[in-house]
Design an enzyme around this catalytic site. Structure first.
Site, short mmCIF file in Angstrom:
data_model
loop_
_atom_site.label_atom_id
_atom_site.label_comp_id
_atom_site.label_asym_id
_atom_site.label_seq_id
_atom_site.Cartn_x
_atom_site.Cartn_y
_atom_site.Cartn_z
N GLU A 90 -3.88 -1.88 -45.78
CA GLU A 90 -2.40 -1.89 -45.81
C GLU A 90 -1.87 -0.72 -46.64
O GLU A 90 -0.81 -0.16 -46.34
CB GLU A 90 -1.88 -3.21 -46.40
CG GLU A 90 -1.81 -4.36 -45.41
CD GLU A 90 -0.82 -4.14 -44.28
OE1 GLU A 90 -0.97 -3.16 -43.52
OE2 GLU A 90 0.08 -4.96 -44.13
N THR A 141 6.38 1.47 -41.37
CA THR A 141 6.66 0.68 -42.57
C THR A 141 6.96 1.60 -43.75
O THR A 141 7.88 1.34 -44.53
CB THR A 141 5.46 -0.24 -42.88
OG1 THR A 141 5.27 -1.10 -41.76
CG2 THR A 141 5.69 -1.08 -44.11
N1 HSE Z 1 6.95 -6.71 -46.73
C1 HSE Z 1 6.70 -5.53 -45.97
C2 HSE Z 1 8.01 -4.75 -45.81
C3 HSE Z 1 6.16 -5.91 -44.63
O1 HSE Z 1 9.02 -5.36 -45.45
O2 HSE Z 1 8.02 -3.55 -46.04
C4 HSE Z 1 5.85 -4.75 -43.74
O3 HSE Z 1 4.49 -4.60 -43.56
#
Ligand code: HSE
Length: 306
Positions: free
Chosen positions: A128, A181
């Site tokens: 991640e 992201t």
């Molecule tokens: N919590 C994360 C975000 C999830 O909103 O950036 C995305 O992978």
């Protein structure tokens, strides 16, 4: 055993009120991953139906997870990883988390099954980090534990599996644009207004209480994000129109993870089908193409196929 094939599910992170801490696992779409021990050291990655993902293991989510586990295990061989990618990268339903979690799960099975689910999340977080620039576990935890999960703390990592309600159905409205992201995180203001923070943690606590008490009315009140979503809405095409058109039939809607997908949670199949039809009526008229998915909550997480 020197080879394993698994089905690795998508997931919804944040669920509006729980930025970076709350998530749930979807029954579909799922990637299919085959991981095999190879006699030579190193990691080979093959992605069958998605060209946008780097296959050099140093730049790849699976590579990062595999190298971390190889090091910890002092493993003298390597791995071949093949992915049939059905979860679109950059869709907001945990595509990179699926690859990272699947790699950790498969390598554990192939090397003696010594790691706990919590350990698997820890290793998957290396993936991640490559994908989003931050070590968050809100997509990974539901994929590895199944159902709804709360990441109570990252240091030390503490994950709380939450109750899953069978009556819940989820519609994912995915505009076919890619939103990284990393980019959706960059626009977030790091300073938080105290009043809004109070509202947000009240909602998060309320949402969790609603899962334990099966209180759908309470759940409906708590699916709200007063901090992050308002800043990200500009990145999500047709958000207001879609969400408002179905609010009568849903318990709530919000941005799925970092977007661009929208999740809508419904009680009961009938409502979920109404929502799907309503959203389709809207998206069919738009110039952007949409992919609509109707799914149950997946309480098991990753499944072994072979
Ligand atoms: N919590 C994360 C975000 C999830 O909103 O950036 C995305 O992978």
């Amino acid at each position: 055993m020197n080879k394993i094939t698994i089905s690795v599910p998508s997931s919804v992170a944040n669920v509006s009120c729980g930025f970076d801490v709350l998530g749930f696992c979807l029954e579909k779409p799922c990637d299919e991953m085959t991981v095999e021990i190879k006699k030579k050291q190193g990691v080979d990655i093959q992605i069958i139906n998605e060209k946008s993902i780097p296959t050099n293991p140093k730049d790849n989510v699976c590579g990062a997870v595999a190298f971390a586990m190889i090091k910890k295990l002092n493993f003298k061989y390597g791995f071949k990883i093949k992915i049939i990618k059905n979860i679109k990268p950059g869709s907001g339903i945990g595509s990179s988390a699926a690859s990272a979690a699947g790699t950790a799960f498969a390598i554990n099975k192939l090397t003696g099954n010594i790691f706990s689910k919590l350990d698997l999340v820890k290793y998957a977080m290396y993936g991640e980090e490559i994908a989003s620039g931050a070590k968050h576990a809100d997509n990974l935890s539901p994929v590895i534990f199944g159902g709804f999960t709360l990441v109570r703390s990252l240091k030390p990592l503490d994950i709380i599996p939450l109750p899953s309600l069978k009556e819940l159905y989820v519609i994912i409205t995915h505009p076919l644009i890619e939103l990284k992201t990393k980019d959706a995180r960059l626009i977030i203001d790091k300073k938080i207004n105290l009043e809004k923070a109070i509202q947000q943690w009240g909602n998060l606590a309320g949402f969790i209480a609603s899962l334990y008490t099966k209180n759908y009315e309470l759940m409906s009140k708590t699916i709200e994000d007063v901090i992050i979503e308002p800043q990200r809405l500009k990145l999500i095409p047709n958000y207001r129109e879609i969400v408002d058109s179905v609010s009568k039939y849903t318990l709530g809607s919000g941005i799925s993870g970092a977007g661009p997908s929208i999740f809508s949670i419904c009680k009961g199949e009938h409502n979920s089908e109404l929502v799907l039809d309503k959203i389709r009526e809207i998206t069919d008229k738009k110039s952007i193409e949409y992919n609509l998915i109707l799914s149950n909550i997946n309480t098991e997480g990753i499944k072994i196929i072979n």
